[in-house]
Design a protein around this motif. Structure first.
Motif, PDB file in Angstrom:
ATOM      1  N   GLN A  10      31.906   8.876 -35.088  1.00  8.11           N
ATOM      2  CA  GLN A  10      32.586   9.556 -36.188  1.00  8.11           C
ATOM      3  C   GLN A  10      33.266   8.523 -37.078  1.00  8.11           C
ATOM      4  O   GLN A  10      34.004   7.665 -36.584  1.00  8.11           O
ATOM      5  CB  GLN A  10      33.618  10.550 -35.639  1.00  8.11           C
ATOM      6  N   ARG A  11      33.022   8.623 -38.373  1.00  3.53           N
ATOM      7  CA  ARG A  11      33.536   7.643 -39.322  1.00  3.53           C
ATOM      8  C   ARG A  11      35.057   7.609 -39.390  1.00  3.53           C
ATOM      9  O   ARG A  11      35.657   6.591 -39.719  1.00  3.53           O
ATOM     10  CB  ARG A  11      32.978   7.932 -40.726  1.00  3.53           C
ATOM     11  N   SER A  12      35.681   8.724 -39.051  1.00  2.99           N
ATOM     12  CA  SER A  12      37.146   8.776 -39.109  1.00  2.99           C
ATOM     13  C   SER A  12      37.798   8.393 -37.776  1.00  2.99           C
ATOM     14  O   SER A  12      39.013   8.484 -37.633  1.00  2.99           O
ATOM     15  CB  SER A  12      37.594  10.186 -39.507  1.00  2.99           C
ATOM     16  N   LEU A  28      41.072   7.598 -32.811  1.00  2.00           N
ATOM     17  CA  LEU A  28      41.047   6.204 -32.391  1.00  2.00           C
ATOM     18  C   LEU A  28      40.058   5.438 -33.259  1.00  2.00           C
ATOM     19  O   LEU A  28      38.848   5.649 -33.195  1.00  2.00           O
ATOM     20  CB  LEU A  28      40.652   6.134 -30.916  1.00  2.00           C
ATOM     21  N   VAL A  29      40.581   4.514 -34.086  1.00  4.90           N
ATOM     22  CA  VAL A  29      39.768   3.771 -35.047  1.00  4.90           C
ATOM     23  C   VAL A  29      39.289   2.448 -34.457  1.00  4.90           C
ATOM     24  O   VAL A  29      38.134   2.036 -34.655  1.00  4.90           O
ATOM     25  CB  VAL A  29      40.575   3.522 -36.340  1.00  4.90           C
ATOM     26  N   SER A  30      40.157   1.738 -33.731  1.00  2.00           N
ATOM     27  CA  SER A  30      39.755   0.481 -33.096  1.00  2.00           C
ATOM     28  C   SER A  30      40.648   0.226 -31.891  1.00  2.00           C
ATOM     29  O   SER A  30      41.757   0.766 -31.806  1.00  2.00           O
ATOM     30  CB  SER A  30      39.846  -0.687 -34.081  1.00  2.00           C
ATOM     31  N   GLY A  37      32.408   3.389 -36.445  1.00  2.00           N
ATOM     32  CA  GLY A  37      31.123   3.092 -37.068  1.00  2.00           C
ATOM     33  C   GLY A  37      30.037   4.038 -36.603  1.00  2.00           C
ATOM     34  O   GLY A  37      30.300   5.124 -36.073  1.00  2.00           O
ATOM     35  N   ALA A  38      28.788   3.575 -36.762  1.00  2.00           N
ATOM     36  CA  ALA A  38      27.645   4.420 -36.431  1.00  2.00           C
ATOM     37  C   ALA A  38      27.127   4.179 -35.021  1.00  2.00           C
ATOM     38  O   ALA A  38      26.272   4.914 -34.542  1.00  2.00           O
ATOM     39  CB  ALA A  38      26.513   4.167 -37.437  1.00  2.00           C
ATOM     40  N   LEU A  46      44.502   6.919 -36.485  1.00  2.00           N
ATOM     41  CA  LEU A  46      44.909   7.742 -37.616  1.00  2.00           C
ATOM     42  C   LEU A  46      45.651   8.946 -37.066  1.00  2.00           C
ATOM     43  O   LEU A  46      45.105   9.712 -36.253  1.00  2.00           O
ATOM     44  CB  LEU A  46      43.687   8.202 -38.413  1.00  2.00           C
ATOM     45  N   ARG A  47      46.904   9.104 -37.487  1.00  2.00           N
ATOM     46  CA  ARG A  47      47.718  10.253 -37.087  1.00  2.00           C
ATOM     47  C   ARG A  47      47.843  11.114 -38.330  1.00  2.00           C
ATOM     48  O   ARG A  47      48.672  10.882 -39.196  1.00  2.00           O
ATOM     49  CB  ARG A  47      49.066   9.805 -36.570  1.00  2.00           C
ATOM     50  N   GLY A  48      46.947  12.123 -38.412  1.00  2.00           N
ATOM     51  CA  GLY A  48      46.787  12.814 -39.678  1.00  2.00           C
ATOM     52  C   GLY A  48      46.073  11.860 -40.624  1.00  2.00           C
ATOM     53  O   GLY A  48      44.958  11.420 -40.371  1.00  2.00           O
ATOM     54  N   SER A  49      46.733  11.501 -41.714  1.00  2.00           N
ATOM     55  CA  SER A  49      46.164  10.516 -42.643  1.00  2.00           C
ATOM     56  C   SER A  49      46.933   9.200 -42.604  1.00  2.00           C
ATOM     57  O   SER A  49      46.693   8.327 -43.436  1.00  2.00           O
ATOM     58  CB  SER A  49      46.184  11.086 -44.067  1.00  2.00           C
ATOM     59  N   VAL A  50      47.855   9.068 -41.629  1.00  2.00           N
ATOM     60  CA  VAL A  50      48.723   7.890 -41.575  1.00  2.00           C
ATOM     61  C   VAL A  50      48.192   6.884 -40.558  1.00  2.00           C
ATOM     62  O   VAL A  50      48.089   7.191 -39.360  1.00  2.00           O
ATOM     63  CB  VAL A  50      50.166   8.292 -41.197  1.00  2.00           C
ATOM     64  N   PRO A  51      47.836   5.662 -40.983  1.00  2.00           N
ATOM     65  CA  PRO A  51      47.417   4.633 -40.022  1.00  2.00           C
ATOM     66  C   PRO A  51      48.600   4.230 -39.140  1.00  2.00           C
ATOM     67  O   PRO A  51      49.709   4.013 -39.616  1.00  2.00           O
ATOM     68  CB  PRO A  51      46.974   3.459 -40.918  1.00  2.00           C
TER      69      PRO A  51
END
Length: 290
Positions: free
Chosen positions: A73-75, A99-101, A109-110, A133-138
């Motif tokens: 998932q991209r987000s 979880l982004v990284s 990523g893909a 990302l917590r909502g839209s807040v990094p």
């Protein structure tokens, strides 16, 4: 301060959905599978020579959260649930975070996310540094992962067992306090609790084993304020205040186990993180295995 002994089976919540298991059961399943494969191949025959099935112990790191890793998932990957008082909860994760990284591994990523998340956890070697990302807040989070001891196993078929063992002990010899090494207690070996009564040594098969160790550092080596922080940590962490130690046992050898005080890790944060000591083998001596 006395803290409870770790239960015989160490249970943990894996990062993959529906993957709750026990370390002892995992090794048992792997050994059963190995025996089945040997049987199907016709390898289990009396050839006059010993046949060995073995796998070394492993120390693994777990997040203590259910993360949706079914698709990329991209987000970022959604955090769906947390183990109460588990590593992720203590780090500051919340249900609904994405979880982004983690530990420098991108998870938005893909690529298939499941192996990436596993790679990220093991790459940290016990530490977690995550971007969510917590909502839209990094948001950046950091802390300690959970530690899981996956026991070793070694099975010799048709072998004479004499001379194929060694020993571990936390009670023999005089610990070298001039090297900041103090007494310790071995609470579990390969996921099994040691006897509550005093035992001078533990006989083990040759090979790799995972011990869980409790420190018994002399309190007069610590200041009153440091002792306060350590006692608070132990009340909160309970069995998590103990640490794993992997020992490669050789034939006819005895390994003396202790706790090393890390004098450069006595600041408040290190004490809270249980980073002020480490379990060690402080001496190896020859001891014949009957």
């Amino acid at each position: 301060m006395d803290t409870p002994r770790i239960p015989t089976r160490i249970l943990f919540v894996a990062v993959l959905i529906g993957a709750t298991t026990s370390s002892q059961a995992q090794s048992t399943r792997e050994l059963d599978a190995a025996l089945l494969q040997m049987s199907e191949r016709g390898d289990l025959k009396d050839t006059g020579a010993p046949q060995v099935i073995q796998k070394p112990a492993q120390v693994r790191y777990e997040l203590g959260a259910v993360v949706d890793v079914r698709t990329a998932q991209r987000s970022g990957l959604p955090v769906m649930a947390l183990t109460p008082d588990g590593p992720a909860a203590r780090i500051g994760f919340k249900v609904g975070d994405r979880l982004v990284s983690m530990n420098g591994v991108r998870l938005d990523g893909a690529s298939p996310p499941a192996p990436l998340l596993e790679q990220a956890l093991q790459r940290g070697e016990g530490r977690v540094v995550a971007d969510v990302l917590r909502g839209s807040v990094p948001t950046k989070l950091s802390g300690a992962a959970g530690v899981v001891a996956v026991p070793a196993y070694r099975l010799e078929i048709g072998a004479d067992a004499k001379g194929t063992c060694g020993f571990v002990t936390a009670r023999a010899g005089t610990v070298p306090k001039t090297r900041n090494i103090f007494r310790a207690d071995i609470t579990t070996i390969d996921g099994r609790s040691t006897p509550l009564q005093s035992v001078n040594r533990h006989r083990l098969a040759v090979g790799r084993h995972v011990l869980v160790v409790q420190e018994l550092i002399d309190t007069n080596r610590l200041s009153p304020s440091q002792l306060v922080q350590i006692n608070k940590m132990k009340r909160f962490a309970l069995a998590k205040a103990y640490k794993p130690l992997v020992v490669d046992v050789k034939p006819n050898m005895s390994y003396r186990i202790g706790a090393r005080l890390l004098k450069d890790k006595l600041d408040t944060q290190s004490l809270r993180d249980n980073a002020y000591w480490e379990p060690v083998v402080w001496e190896e001596v020859a001891e014949r295995c009957p």
